[in-house]
Motif scaffolding. Structure first.
Motif, PDB file in Angstrom:
ATOM      1  N   THR A  62     -50.914 -59.664   8.636  1.00  0.00           N
ATOM      2  CA  THR A  62     -51.974 -58.695   8.852  1.00  0.00           C
ATOM      3  C   THR A  62     -52.293 -58.625  10.335  1.00  0.00           C
ATOM      4  O   THR A  62     -51.807 -59.430  11.129  1.00  0.00           O
ATOM      5  CB  THR A  62     -53.227 -59.074   8.027  1.00  0.00           C
ATOM      6  OG1 THR A  62     -54.206 -58.050   8.142  1.00  0.00           O
ATOM      7  CG2 THR A  62     -53.813 -60.395   8.491  1.00  0.00           C
ATOM      8  N   SER A  63     -53.109 -57.662  10.698  1.00  0.00           N
ATOM      9  CA  SER A  63     -53.405 -57.426  12.102  1.00  0.00           C
ATOM     10  C   SER A  63     -54.306 -58.519  12.662  1.00  0.00           C
ATOM     11  O   SER A  63     -55.153 -59.072  11.949  1.00  0.00           O
ATOM     12  CB  SER A  63     -54.093 -56.064  12.247  1.00  0.00           C
ATOM     13  OG  SER A  63     -54.234 -55.696  13.587  1.00  0.00           O
ATOM     14  N   TRP A 111     -47.537 -56.191   1.848  1.00  0.00           N
ATOM     15  CA  TRP A 111     -48.955 -56.097   1.559  1.00  0.00           C
ATOM     16  C   TRP A 111     -49.305 -56.894   0.310  1.00  0.00           C
ATOM     17  O   TRP A 111     -48.499 -57.041  -0.606  1.00  0.00           O
ATOM     18  CB  TRP A 111     -49.278 -54.623   1.351  1.00  0.00           C
ATOM     19  CG  TRP A 111     -50.684 -54.227   1.597  1.00  0.00           C
ATOM     20  CD1 TRP A 111     -51.648 -54.923   2.227  1.00  0.00           C
ATOM     21  CD2 TRP A 111     -51.261 -52.988   1.191  1.00  0.00           C
ATOM     22  NE1 TRP A 111     -52.808 -54.201   2.255  1.00  0.00           N
ATOM     23  CE2 TRP A 111     -52.593 -53.005   1.626  1.00  0.00           C
ATOM     24  CE3 TRP A 111     -50.778 -51.871   0.518  1.00  0.00           C
ATOM     25  CZ2 TRP A 111     -53.471 -51.953   1.396  1.00  0.00           C
ATOM     26  CZ3 TRP A 111     -51.624 -50.808   0.308  1.00  0.00           C
ATOM     27  CH2 TRP A 111     -52.965 -50.846   0.739  1.00  0.00           C
ATOM     28  N   THR A 146     -54.390 -46.701  -2.904  1.00  0.00           N
ATOM     29  CA  THR A 146     -55.400 -46.808  -1.860  1.00  0.00           C
ATOM     30  C   THR A 146     -56.358 -45.628  -1.975  1.00  0.00           C
ATOM     31  O   THR A 146     -56.048 -44.602  -2.585  1.00  0.00           O
ATOM     32  CB  THR A 146     -54.765 -46.791  -0.463  1.00  0.00           C
ATOM     33  OG1 THR A 146     -54.151 -45.513  -0.252  1.00  0.00           O
ATOM     34  CG2 THR A 146     -53.728 -47.890  -0.307  1.00  0.00           C
ATOM     35  N   LYS A 206     -59.715 -49.846   8.480  1.00  0.00           N
ATOM     36  CA  LYS A 206     -58.673 -49.724   7.476  1.00  0.00           C
ATOM     37  C   LYS A 206     -57.985 -48.372   7.649  1.00  0.00           C
ATOM     38  O   LYS A 206     -58.640 -47.333   7.731  1.00  0.00           O
ATOM     39  CB  LYS A 206     -59.256 -49.827   6.066  1.00  0.00           C
ATOM     40  CG  LYS A 206     -59.683 -51.241   5.652  1.00  0.00           C
ATOM     41  CD  LYS A 206     -58.473 -52.126   5.442  1.00  0.00           C
ATOM     42  CE  LYS A 206     -58.848 -53.435   4.775  1.00  0.00           C
ATOM     43  NZ  LYS A 206     -59.134 -53.297   3.352  1.00  0.00           N
ATOM     44  N   HIS A 224     -54.294 -50.463   5.081  1.00  0.00           N
ATOM     45  CA  HIS A 224     -53.867 -51.556   5.954  1.00  0.00           C
ATOM     46  C   HIS A 224     -55.016 -51.976   6.863  1.00  0.00           C
ATOM     47  O   HIS A 224     -55.727 -51.140   7.414  1.00  0.00           O
ATOM     48  CB  HIS A 224     -52.682 -51.117   6.822  1.00  0.00           C
ATOM     49  CG  HIS A 224     -51.437 -50.811   6.049  1.00  0.00           C
ATOM     50  ND1 HIS A 224     -50.505 -51.760   5.718  1.00  0.00           N
ATOM     51  CD2 HIS A 224     -50.966 -49.647   5.532  1.00  0.00           C
ATOM     52  CE1 HIS A 224     -49.506 -51.206   5.045  1.00  0.00           C
ATOM     53  NE2 HIS A 224     -49.771 -49.922   4.911  1.00  0.00           N
ATOM     54  N   ARG A 225     -55.165 -53.267   7.023  1.00  0.00           N
ATOM     55  CA  ARG A 225     -56.182 -53.788   7.932  1.00  0.00           C
ATOM     56  C   ARG A 225     -55.652 -53.693   9.365  1.00  0.00           C
ATOM     57  O   ARG A 225     -54.556 -54.198   9.659  1.00  0.00           O
ATOM     58  CB  ARG A 225     -56.484 -55.238   7.576  1.00  0.00           C
ATOM     59  CG  ARG A 225     -57.736 -55.769   8.225  1.00  0.00           C
ATOM     60  CD  ARG A 225     -58.183 -57.032   7.537  1.00  0.00           C
ATOM     61  NE  ARG A 225     -57.445 -58.203   7.971  1.00  0.00           N
ATOM     62  CZ  ARG A 225     -57.610 -59.411   7.441  1.00  0.00           C
ATOM     63  NH1 ARG A 225     -58.460 -59.569   6.446  1.00  0.00           N
ATOM     64  NH2 ARG A 225     -56.928 -60.443   7.876  1.00  0.00           N
ATOM     65  N   VAL A 226     -56.413 -53.061  10.227  1.00  0.00           N
ATOM     66  CA  VAL A 226     -55.981 -52.835  11.609  1.00  0.00           C
ATOM     67  C   VAL A 226     -57.048 -53.350  12.559  1.00  0.00           C
ATOM     68  O   VAL A 226     -58.228 -52.987  12.439  1.00  0.00           O
ATOM     69  CB  VAL A 226     -55.718 -51.338  11.869  1.00  0.00           C
ATOM     70  CG1 VAL A 226     -55.431 -51.093  13.348  1.00  0.00           C
ATOM     71  CG2 VAL A 226     -54.552 -50.849  11.024  1.00  0.00           C
ATOM     72  N   TYR A 261     -48.368 -47.836  10.450  1.00  0.00           N
ATOM     73  CA  TYR A 261     -49.805 -47.732  10.218  1.00  0.00           C
ATOM     74  C   TYR A 261     -50.617 -48.143  11.442  1.00  0.00           C
ATOM     75  O   TYR A 261     -51.812 -47.867  11.504  1.00  0.00           O
ATOM     76  CB  TYR A 261     -50.215 -48.557   8.989  1.00  0.00           C
ATOM     77  CG  TYR A 261     -49.974 -50.050   9.115  1.00  0.00           C
ATOM     78  CD1 TYR A 261     -50.935 -50.887   9.659  1.00  0.00           C
ATOM     79  CD2 TYR A 261     -48.784 -50.610   8.664  1.00  0.00           C
ATOM     80  CE1 TYR A 261     -50.717 -52.248   9.777  1.00  0.00           C
ATOM     81  CE2 TYR A 261     -48.552 -51.967   8.772  1.00  0.00           C
ATOM     82  CZ  TYR A 261     -49.517 -52.786   9.320  1.00  0.00           C
ATOM     83  OH  TYR A 261     -49.295 -54.140   9.432  1.00  0.00           O
ATOM     84  N   GLN A 262     -49.988 -48.815  12.432  1.00  0.00           N
ATOM     85  CA  GLN A 262     -50.689 -49.166  13.661  1.00  0.00           C
ATOM     86  C   GLN A 262     -50.394 -48.193  14.800  1.00  0.00           C
ATOM     87  O   GLN A 262     -51.051 -48.250  15.842  1.00  0.00           O
ATOM     88  CB  GLN A 262     -50.288 -50.573  14.113  1.00  0.00           C
ATOM     89  CG  GLN A 262     -50.844 -51.698  13.262  1.00  0.00           C
ATOM     90  CD  GLN A 262     -50.538 -53.059  13.849  1.00  0.00           C
ATOM     91  OE1 GLN A 262     -49.557 -53.235  14.560  1.00  0.00           O
ATOM     92  NE2 GLN A 262     -51.372 -54.034  13.551  1.00  0.00           N
TER      93      GLN A 262
END
Length: 1018
Positions: free
Chosen positions: A157-158, A200, A245, A407, A411-413, A471-472
């Motif tokens: 994760t980020s 994930w 999601t 989010k 995804h956690r950013v 996603y980032q």
């Protein structure tokens, strides 16, 4: 005879040990269904043993963390199970990640090898590939026996430091979620799509939610689960449960809300929920359990869940996060002090779901996984950084973040990670990442101060894309002169975001759709522009380069499918997302043998479906029959423009082929699409009241419809003082309950356009009659009709007639009687609670009380009940006016207890069997029950329905309208019971009965018995 209970999921063993037991007990049960391959539990376990033996020989063992770089396919499931059998933990990495990202995370794992199908660019690790399928594990190999606290998997994760974090979780953290009595009934009947990104923790939810209780995992071929994939999974594989999601859920609700039809449970979350989308879903699918799931990866998948009910969408503080899942406790703390109810604090999680540590970062592990004293005991807790409150009912509510974490598509950013990477890779002095939330999903904007003033940072996104996962990757990289600050000297993110919004996203130049000059390219480019909110787009530039996201690709697929009348694979757009390439695929047509081939829209003659054949037969035998007359009526308060209404009726008539078709035996039963005028708007004499006006329309609509000549529907209007009453009658052969809302929406759209003097807005066309019939045939071909026909014939042979008790019924031609009973919201809530306890749907619980009351009133323990079900499964079917239903026949035998979970499950099982046979034509089994003596309806004499169609809202400019639910003119059966939803969450129960067969006292006694049985659940 000894009976052994199914072993429950243990928390003190490895996940692979549970799978091995299931393989011994149910070796032939389906475990994994992939696009090109199927694995039973026996095959999955044996193949994983063989792979595990090879991994062990290659040096893999306890304490190792093994990266797996494989696409989402059957081999991926075998590989991760093999790693566990070797005693190690697995780390699933996305093959689409940039090489730099893969190098970084594999270095953190310190792995002896990597499992991949080929060499991975830039990795120095040995690559282990699978042995041949026929290879078996050597006799001496024994899978590792592990405890529940042994390492199981690593999730990346980020991180705020500019580097990803690897969270190592134990076996028990996953196992705790899927034990009996958990937040959903996971069992051998559970079928879940496997569609989440492989790195994930939602991938664990989907995979182990299916496999740990003997269910089936259906692997999705595509980047995520879109509407077509969901519908196909439900229709082809019986998918019961799914996870989306929040962003993806919103997209499917917007583009194809009927794709959910057939699900039992839907889990959503990963981001704050949209009450608007949730409300639309609940209104359309009240019988599907909708669950909000919350939890950081450090607590493995979910920490809390909440079953969403309609009243949740009106909460001013948002939809609750819910209560803890099994094996988990959630606390809201101010430092180490527990907060009082309603007091905001940091959400902290304890219990069996917690991760073991962060890889290679003891300091971060110590600061995040802390020991706190709660209720006089020291417990290990994870500080989430989320702010929340607990209300007086014990529900957790989200109140934001204590830091900058966001989010993106679940995804956690951490913006800080992206900022550090930007400053490392680009010629900039500093970077700040802000979040644009104005669109359908959050967009990251990287605002940078370049080393050289005026540098536009051309090619910045391409450079970042070589390091950052999708996603980032910022949607825009914007050069700014300086960062604005607030009066307190802090970064003014609002001002920075407002400034970047004025910076146009760079759009590569190229031919426009107009210049391209062909219809298919213009269609695709138009949808691209529609999704992106632009006036036009170049046709050679990928949608993603135009600023589109992965969810925008899904929206394009859904809208194209609706326009074309056939599915558009998401993988097709992902492979080459340019308007030119997609248009070329459209023009090439489906491959030979492709079941999704589109039929021409102007096929003149179409065979009837079995239910339409019933309606045609009834009409031919008795043209004056009124049982197929469907009425829709509105009271219009305000001026009603009759000329605009006539124009609107013509537009609806032209739009929907079933309304301008003749239904006849020719000599085979067919529908013939005609080029005929719409019905006139019949203006009746004014009446003194709304009631009198409705009665006048009922008289008009009681006249015979000549469906064999294309006289399928009629329209009329009556003035009643200051209001008008407008309505239509449509023959059931061309109409159903779902059609009401479609008809109202299309009529209002055309009426308002006529009043404004504007053209009708562009909208997806409904499928033609030919396409609808083709979709029906495709469904039948895939539904094992022969097998179900034989079972139905055995099940329904010799159904006895219902003998109605009570007073002597009225003689002569039937007059229709009606009894109504209200069902209050608290009673519905109690029924839901009993359904959850029995692990059945609300409908099954209501059906159980109906058949049990029927048995009690008649004194019979063997009879049949008819149940109508919708059959809107093809692309665009939700846009169509037409008859898209089937009738099920459920035989009730009083062999189960009258009440309790076992009785509810018995009724639910009978309904499931009947539902599975919905495509067997009734004509194939009617001959079993030629009624002796008096002429009664064959098979069943009573029908039960719970209506869940969207309301028929007629939004006319300059007027207020109210839909009036008129009683039926007649019903074909002895007795017909329906539950209609009320705005307050209750139901209005209507019991229609034929007075020449059923005494009014009997109908009233039955209605009151049903109401009393339901009330006793409260």
């Amino acid at each position: 005879m000894a009976v052994s209970a199914e072993p429950s999921i243990e928390l003190d063993e490895g996940l692979h040990q549970r799978i091995a037991r299931l393989a011994r007990q149910r070796p032939d049960a389906p475990a994994v269904i992939a696009p090109q391959r199927r694995l039973s539990y026996g095959e999955l376990d044996a193949t994983a043993d063989a792979w595990a033996a090879g991994l062990t020989a290659a040096g893999v063992g306890p304490g190792d963390q093994v990266p797996i770089i494989l696409p989402r396919e059957a081999d991926l499931v075998i590989a991760l199970l093999a790693v566990l059998k070797a005693g190690a933990a697995y780390a699933l990495l996305d093959p689409a990640w940039p090489a730099a990202r893969l190098r970084e995370v594999t270095a953190m794992l310190d792995a002896p090898l990597v499992i991949a199908s080929a060499e991975v660019d830039g990795l120095d690790l040995p690559v282990w590939t699978s042995p041949a399928p026929q290879v078996a594990a050597p006799p001496e190999f024994r899978p590792a026996e592990l405890r529940g606290d042994a390492p199981c998997c690593v999730f990346f994760t980020s991180g705020t430091t500019g580097r990803p974090k690897g969270v190592l979780t134990p076996h028990r953290a996953t196992a705790r979620l899927f034990r009996p009595g958990s937040f959903l009934p996971f069992d051998e009947h559970t079928v879940i799509p496997l569609a989440a990104p492989v790195p994930w923790d939602a991938f664990s939810l989907e995979l182990w939610g299916a496999l740990l209780n003997g269910g089936t995992s259906v692997i999705v071929d595509g980047p995520y689960l879109n509407a077509d994939g969901l519908r196909a999974g439900i229709e082809r594989h019986g998918v019961t449960t799914a996870w989306l999601t929040s962003s993806l859920f919103n997209m499917v609700v917007d583009e194809d809300v009927d794709a959910f039809r057939g699900l039992r449970h839907l889990m959503i979350g990963g981001e704050r929920l949209s009450p608007t989308h949730v409300e639309r879903f609940l209104r359309r699918h009240p019988d599907i359990v909708l669950l909000n799931g919350y939890g950081p990866v450090e607590s493995t998948v979910f920490a809390t869940t909440h079953r969403i009910v309609p009243s949740d969408v009106d909460r001013p503080d948002g939809i609750p996060l819910g209560r803890p899942v099994p094996g988990t406790e959630v606390h809201v703390l101010d430092g180490d002090r527990p907060c009082a109810p309603g007091e905001i604090g940091e959400v902290c999680v304890t219990g069996a779901g917690l991760g073991l540590r962060y890889l290679g970062d003891e300091q971060l592990t110590a600061s995040s996984f802390v020991t706190v004293r709660i209720d006089g005991r020291d417990v290990r807790a994870y500080r989430t950084g989320d702010l929340g409150t607990v209300d007086g009912n014990g529900l957790l509510h989200f109140r934001g973040r204590a830091d900058r974490q966001v989010k993106v598509r679940g995804h956690r950013v951490e913006p800080a990670e992206i900022e550090r990477r930007v400053e490392e890779l680009l010629p900039v002095r500093s970077c700040r990442v802000v979040v644009d939330r104005t669109g359908t999903e959050p967009r990251l904007i990287a605002c940078c101060v370049p080393h050289r003033a005026g540098d536009p940072l051309t090619g910045a996104r391409s450079t970042l894309g070589e390091v950052l996962p999708g996603y980032q990757l910022p949607a825009q990289v914007v050069a700014v002169d300086a960062f604005p600050t607030t009066a307190q000297g802090k970064l003014d993110e609002r001002a920075l975001l407002a400034g970047s919004a004025g910076t146009a996203h760079h759009v590569p130049q190229g031919d426009t759709a107009a210049a391209a000059g062909d219809a298919s390219t213009a269609l695709v480019a138009g949808i691209f522009a529609e999704v992106l909110g632009r006036s036009g787009v170049p046709v050679e530039v990928p949608l993603t380069d135009l600023g589109g996201t992965s969810l925008d690709l899904g929206r394009v697929c859904a809208r194209l499918a609706a326009r074309l009348g056939r599915p558009v694979p998401l993988a097709r757009l992902v492979a080459d997302p340019t308007a030119r390439a997609v248009a070329a695929w459209i023009d090439a047509g489906p491959p030979a043998g492709d079941d999704d081939a589109a039929e021409p829209r102007d096929v003149g003659v179409v065979p009837l479906t079995p239910i339409q054949l019933i309606y045609l037969t009834r009409h031919l035998l008795d043209p004056a029959d009124l049982t197929s007359h469907c009425l829709v009526t509105w009271v219009v308060d305000g001026p009603l423009d009759h000329a605009a209404l006539v124009t609107a009726l013509a537009a609806v008539h032209a739009r929907h082929e079933p309304l301008r078709a003749a239904y006849l035996s020719d000599p085979r039963p067919v529908a013939r699409v005609l080029d005929i005028d719409p019905p006139p708007l019949e203006t009746l004499p004014a009446q003194p009241s709304v009631e009198a006006a409705v009665a006048a329309l009922r008289t008009l609509f009681s006249a015979e419809l000549l469906i064999e000549e294309g006289d399928v529907w009629r329209a009329g209007v009556v003035e009643a003082g200051d209001v008008s009453v407008f309505g239509c009658v449509v023959h059931h052969i061309a109409f159903d309950g779902w059609s009401e809302s479609v008809f109202a929406r299309d009529l209002a759209t055309a009426y308002n356009a006529a009043r404004r003097g504007t053209a009708l807005p562009d909208s997806p066309a409904p499928p033609s009659l030919a396409r609808s019939h083709r979709d029906y045939l495709a469904r039948v071909a895939a539904s094992s009709v022969d097998e179900h026909r034989d079972r139905l014939r055995a099940e329904l042979n010799g159904v006895p007639a219902l003998q109605w008790p009570g007073d002597q019924p009225a003689s002569g031609r039937s007059a229709l009687g009606l009894v109504e009973v209200p069902i209050e919201p608290r009673v519905v809530a109690a029924v839901d609670a009993s359904a959850r306890a029995a692990r059945v749907s609300r409908f099954a619980a209501l059906l159980h009380h109906y058949v049990t009351a029927l048995a009690e009133i008649t004194g019979q323990d063997d009879f049949a009940v008819g149940i109508p079900v919708a059959q809107r499964h093809g692309p665009g079917s939700e846009l169509a006016v037409g008859c898209h239903i089937a009738l099920l026949c459920l035989r009730h035998r009083g062999t189960a207890p009258a009440d309790g979970p076992a009785a509810l499950r018995a009724t639910a099982d009978r309904f499931t069997e009947a539902f599975a046979a919905q495509d067997v034509p009734f004509q194939d089994i009617l001959i079993l029950n030629e009624p002796p003596g008096r002429q009664r309806p064959p098979l069943f004499q009573t029908m039960f329905a719970v209506q869940n169609n969207a309301p028929a809202i007629l939004e006319l400019d300059g007027a207020r309208t109210t839909f009036v639910r008129q009683p039926y003119l007649d019903v074909p059966l002895d007795l017909h019971a329906e539950l209609w939803p009320r705005a307050d969450g209750g139901y209005r129960m209507t019991v229609f009965f034929r007075r020449d067969v059923v005494a009014e006292s009997t109908a009233r006694q039955l209605a009151e018995c049903i109401g009393a049985r339901l009330a006793r659940t409260a």
